[in-house]
Design a protein around this motif. Structure first.
Motif, short mmCIF file in Angstrom:
data_model
loop_
_atom_site.label_atom_id
_atom_site.label_comp_id
_atom_site.label_asym_id
_atom_site.label_seq_id
_atom_site.Cartn_x
_atom_site.Cartn_y
_atom_site.Cartn_z
N THR A 212 29.74 42.02 53.71
CA THR A 212 29.28 40.69 53.31
C THR A 212 29.22 40.58 51.78
O THR A 212 29.67 39.57 51.20
N ILE A 213 28.67 41.60 51.13
CA ILE A 213 28.60 41.60 49.67
C ILE A 213 30.01 41.56 49.08
O ILE A 213 30.29 40.81 48.12
N PHE A 214 30.90 42.34 49.64
CA PHE A 214 32.29 42.42 49.18
C PHE A 214 32.93 41.03 49.19
O PHE A 214 33.60 40.62 48.24
N THR A 215 32.68 40.30 50.29
CA THR A 215 33.28 38.96 50.42
C THR A 215 32.63 37.96 49.49
O THR A 215 33.30 37.18 48.80
N ARG A 216 31.29 37.96 49.44
CA ARG A 216 30.57 36.96 48.64
C ARG A 216 30.85 37.11 47.15
O ARG A 216 30.88 36.12 46.41
N LEU A 217 31.05 38.33 46.67
CA LEU A 217 31.26 38.56 45.25
C LEU A 217 32.73 38.57 44.85
O LEU A 217 33.07 38.95 43.74
N SER A 218 33.60 38.18 45.78
CA SER A 218 35.03 38.06 45.48
C SER A 218 35.65 39.35 44.98
O SER A 218 36.43 39.37 44.03
N TYR A 219 35.28 40.45 45.62
CA TYR A 219 35.94 41.72 45.30
C TYR A 219 37.33 41.72 45.95
O TYR A 219 37.55 41.08 46.98
N GLY A 220 38.23 42.47 45.35
CA GLY A 220 39.56 42.64 45.94
C GLY A 220 40.04 44.06 45.74
O GLY A 220 39.61 44.76 44.82
N LEU A 221 40.95 44.51 46.63
CA LEU A 221 41.50 45.86 46.54
C LEU A 221 42.94 45.80 46.04
O LEU A 221 43.71 44.93 46.44
N ILE A 222 43.28 46.73 45.16
CA ILE A 222 44.67 46.94 44.77
C ILE A 222 44.93 48.44 44.84
O ILE A 222 44.16 49.23 44.29
N ILE A 223 45.99 48.81 45.51
CA ILE A 223 46.38 50.21 45.60
C ILE A 223 47.66 50.40 44.80
O ILE A 223 48.65 49.67 45.02
N PHE A 224 47.62 51.33 43.84
CA PHE A 224 48.76 51.64 43.00
C PHE A 224 49.37 52.98 43.40
O PHE A 224 48.65 53.89 43.85
N SER A 225 50.67 53.10 43.21
CA SER A 225 51.29 54.42 43.31
C SER A 225 50.97 55.20 42.04
O SER A 225 50.51 54.63 41.05
N SER A 226 51.20 56.51 42.06
CA SER A 226 50.92 57.32 40.87
C SER A 226 51.80 56.90 39.70
O SER A 226 51.49 57.21 38.55
N ILE A 293 47.57 27.64 30.93
CA ILE A 293 47.31 29.07 30.79
C ILE A 293 45.81 29.33 30.92
O ILE A 293 44.99 28.57 30.40
N PHE A 294 45.46 30.38 31.66
CA PHE A 294 44.06 30.78 31.73
C PHE A 294 43.97 32.29 31.71
O PHE A 294 44.94 33.00 32.00
N PHE A 295 42.79 32.80 31.32
CA PHE A 295 42.55 34.24 31.21
C PHE A 295 41.48 34.65 32.22
O PHE A 295 40.50 33.92 32.42
N VAL A 296 41.68 35.80 32.82
CA VAL A 296 40.71 36.32 33.78
C VAL A 296 40.30 37.72 33.34
O VAL A 296 41.16 38.58 33.07
N LEU A 297 38.99 37.93 33.23
CA LEU A 297 38.46 39.25 32.90
C LEU A 297 38.00 39.91 34.20
O LEU A 297 37.19 39.36 34.93
N PHE A 298 38.56 41.11 34.49
CA PHE A 298 38.22 41.86 35.69
C PHE A 298 37.41 43.09 35.35
O PHE A 298 37.60 43.70 34.29
N ASN A 299 36.52 43.47 36.25
CA ASN A 299 35.85 44.76 36.20
C ASN A 299 36.48 45.62 37.31
O ASN A 299 36.50 45.21 38.47
N VAL A 300 36.98 46.80 36.94
CA VAL A 300 37.76 47.61 37.88
C VAL A 300 37.16 49.01 38.00
O VAL A 300 36.86 49.65 36.99
N SER A 301 36.99 49.47 39.22
CA SER A 301 36.58 50.85 39.50
C SER A 301 37.49 51.40 40.59
O SER A 301 38.10 50.63 41.36
N GLY A 302 37.61 52.72 40.64
CA GLY A 302 38.49 53.28 41.67
C GLY A 302 38.55 54.79 41.63
O GLY A 302 37.77 55.45 40.94
N TYR A 303 39.53 55.34 42.36
CA TYR A 303 39.69 56.80 42.42
C TYR A 303 41.11 57.14 42.82
O TYR A 303 41.86 56.30 43.36
N ARG A 304 41.51 58.38 42.60
CA ARG A 304 42.82 58.88 43.02
C ARG A 304 42.65 59.48 44.42
O ARG A 304 41.88 60.42 44.62
N HIS A 305 43.38 58.92 45.36
CA HIS A 305 43.29 59.38 46.75
C HIS A 305 44.07 60.69 46.92
O HIS A 305 44.84 61.10 46.05
N ALA A 306 43.87 61.32 48.08
CA ALA A 306 44.54 62.59 48.36
C ALA A 306 46.06 62.46 48.36
O ALA A 306 46.78 63.43 48.07
#
Length: 552
Positions: A212-226, A293-306
């Motif tokens: 619920t928190i994830f949805t209400r605060l507009s969090y999103g996931l992005i998965i990157f390759s190495s 044109i518009f600018f978006v400031l993101f806060n990003v956290s994450g980790y390197r998966h196995a």
């Protein structure tokens, strides 16, 4: 508790029999008055009586907001009346009046407005009634009515009721706001209000709440390759940016992520961190759309998966139509590192005051007047010592060793170092007796150091200390791009000149400081005879005496 001096005649006229107080009333005509210490101590005592001491911080914040709103509104009303009377400007022109008021505050602070309030008995009065359920009563000019109840929701959130009380005198120009304990909460201890709490969440409940928190605060996931390619992305993130949930939109998003993000995160923090995690990295991205044109400031956290992919959590911090740097990019960890480097260059009083301002909901250091003991401590003949010993021993090491000990002793006695000036230290104390005890401890330490230096055949380094007591202004000095928040006034100048004429190895204090300590607080200190000196730049003779540790 601290007793704040008030115009009792005026207070008695305004307050009424309902408000038999635990403490003397606190009369406020300016936010620059040194009232907050008294308020905090009185609040702490009253909350203890109401069996809710844990509400101290939130209640202090509430009282600060209430008083600040009322004083600012009172000053606005006074200013509007003056403008109407003297300039005949229509007070229904809010923009012009706001500009004029801001010009007045920029030029003179609120000093002129405060003086007018004092002359006309225009004031805010805070009392702490003996009534069992009432924390505080605030008397305010009736014309400030709209500012008295702006924080009713905050009061209710912490279990209080903020309500108007009708004065005994129906024709009174003053109104009364009372902060009372919610009757339901007052009947039981704070910990009994929510029985069964706090609870430990079971995994299923925790997951649901996080979702619920994830949805209400507009969090999103992005998965990157190495290698930095976007492998997958949350549709909700694209929707929050008003982008279509298509592969083309994903490619557009990936193309505008700046290079420094990959350098800092994908190939930087993730590889440097032992567990491959990174937190609170901020990145600003420029988007183009049909509307511009518009600018978006993101806060990003994450980790390197196995599997070596980088799984990241993105939250939108700010959407801006034009670029601003009010919210900085980069790692908060890096900002913390910068702070750790620079914090030792910031005066202790500034950092402490900044924390206090933030705690009270403010965002700037304002000027304030208060009574302080100002102490100057100087190493006698240090300039000559430097010239004679540059090649013999580390001068910087010797200086830092002495100043380090002086700083530690100052903290021990509740003082604050205002500044270091070469081999001289300026320190501030709210308690006059502590300033003298601190100075005597400094001299005691200097004796110990010099005994060791004498045995080593090194030159003696004696201290001299001068202390004065009186009313000072602590305020901002300098320009917007380089400010000092420091103490100024005649008290500072007098203390500095006392230090200059003090005998090496001694502590010279003013009679004002001696009198401020009070007859009952001189234990541990003995004094020489009072005598007068002629200080440079002063027309009147200054009464002083030497202080020494009490013997026996």
């Amino acid at each position: 508790m601290i007793n704040t001096k008030t115009n009792l005649k005026v207070v008695d006229t305004i307050t009424d029999g309902k408000d038999e107080s635990i403490f003397p009333p606190i009369v406020i005509t300016s936010l620059k008055q040194n009232i907050w210490v008294a308020l905090e101590q009185n609040i702490a005592y009253s909350l203890q009586q109401l069996n809710c001491p844990r509400l101290l911080d939130s209640t202090i914040l509430l009282l600060h907001k209430l008083v600040s709103n009322l004083v600012k509104t009172m000053h606005q009303q006074v200013f509007h009346q003056i403008i109407k009377r003297d300039l005949d400007i229509d007070t229904d022109m809010p923009d012009e009046l706001t500009t004029l008021l801001q010009n007045e505050l920029d030029a003179h602070g609120d000093r002129n407005l405060e003086n007018i309030c004092k002359k006309n008995n225009f004031q805010i009065i805070v009392t702490f009634p003996k009534a069992a359920d009432t924390l505080v009563s605030i008397y305010y000019p009736a014309c400030c009515e709209h500012a008295a109840y702006l924080d009713k929701k905050l009061a209710e959130a912490i279990g209080f009721t903020l309500a108007k009380r009708t004065p005994v005198d129906a024709d009174s120009a003053y109104a009364v706001a009372c902060l009372t304990r919610n009757s339901t909460l007052a009947a039981q201890p704070l910990h009994a209000v929510l029985p069964g709490y706090p609870e430990l969440l079971d995994p299923s409940s925790e997951y649901d709440k996080l979702q619920t928190i994830f949805t209400r605060l507009s969090y999103g996931l992005i998965i990157f390759s190495s290698a930095g390619e976007v492998l997958s992305i949350s549709p909700s993130l694209l929707q929050a940016l008003k982008l279509k949930t298509t592969f083309a939109a994903v490619e557009t998003f990936a193309a505008v992520i700046p290079t420094h993000f990959y350098n800092d995160v994908i190939w930087g923090s993730v590889l440097e961190s032992t567990d491959g995690t990174f937190e609170n990295y901020r990145v600003r991205i420029k988007f183009s759309c049909q509307s511009g044109i518009f600018f978006v400031l993101f806060n990003v956290s994450g980790y390197r998966h196995a599997d070596s992919s980088i799984r990241s959590l993105w939250q939108i911090v700010s959407l801006e139509q034009k670029f601003t740097d009010s919210l900085a990019e980069g790692s908060i960890l890096n900002e913390a590192r910068v702070h750790n480097i620079t914090r030792n260059y910031v005066p202790q009083l500034v950092e402490q005051k900044a924390r206090e301002v933030i705690r009270l909901g403010g965002n700037e250091l304002s000027n304030e007047e208060c009574f302080l003991a100002v102490l100057f401590c100087d190493i006698v003949g240090f300039t000559t010592y430097v010239e004679n010993n540059e090649n013999e021993e580390s001068v910087i090491h010797t200086l830092n060793s002495i100043l380090g000990r002086i700083s530690k002793i100052t903290n021990q006695f509740g003082g604050h170092i205002d500044k270091f000036m070469g081999d001289c230290v300026m320190a501030l104390f709210r308690e006059p007796r502590n300033a003298v005890l601190c100075a005597l401890e400094m001299q005691k330490h200097a004796v110990d150091i010099n005994n060791m230096r004498m045995k080593a055949g090194k030159e003696l380094l004696l201290l001299r200390v001068g202390i004065h007591w009186g009313k000072v202004v602590i305020g901002n000095v300098g320009t917007p791009d380089r400010l000092d928040w420091t103490t100024i006034g005649d008290v500072v100048n007098t203390a500095a000149r006392l230090e200059k004429i003090c005998q090496p190895g001694e502590v010279l204090i003013s009679q004002e400081l001696y009198d401020a300590i009070g007859v009952d607080n001189h234990s541990g200190i003995q004094y020489g005879s009072i005598f007068t000196v002629n200080l440079r730049g002063k027309r009147k003779l200054q009464a002083v005496c030497y202080a020494q540790p009490a013997t026996g």
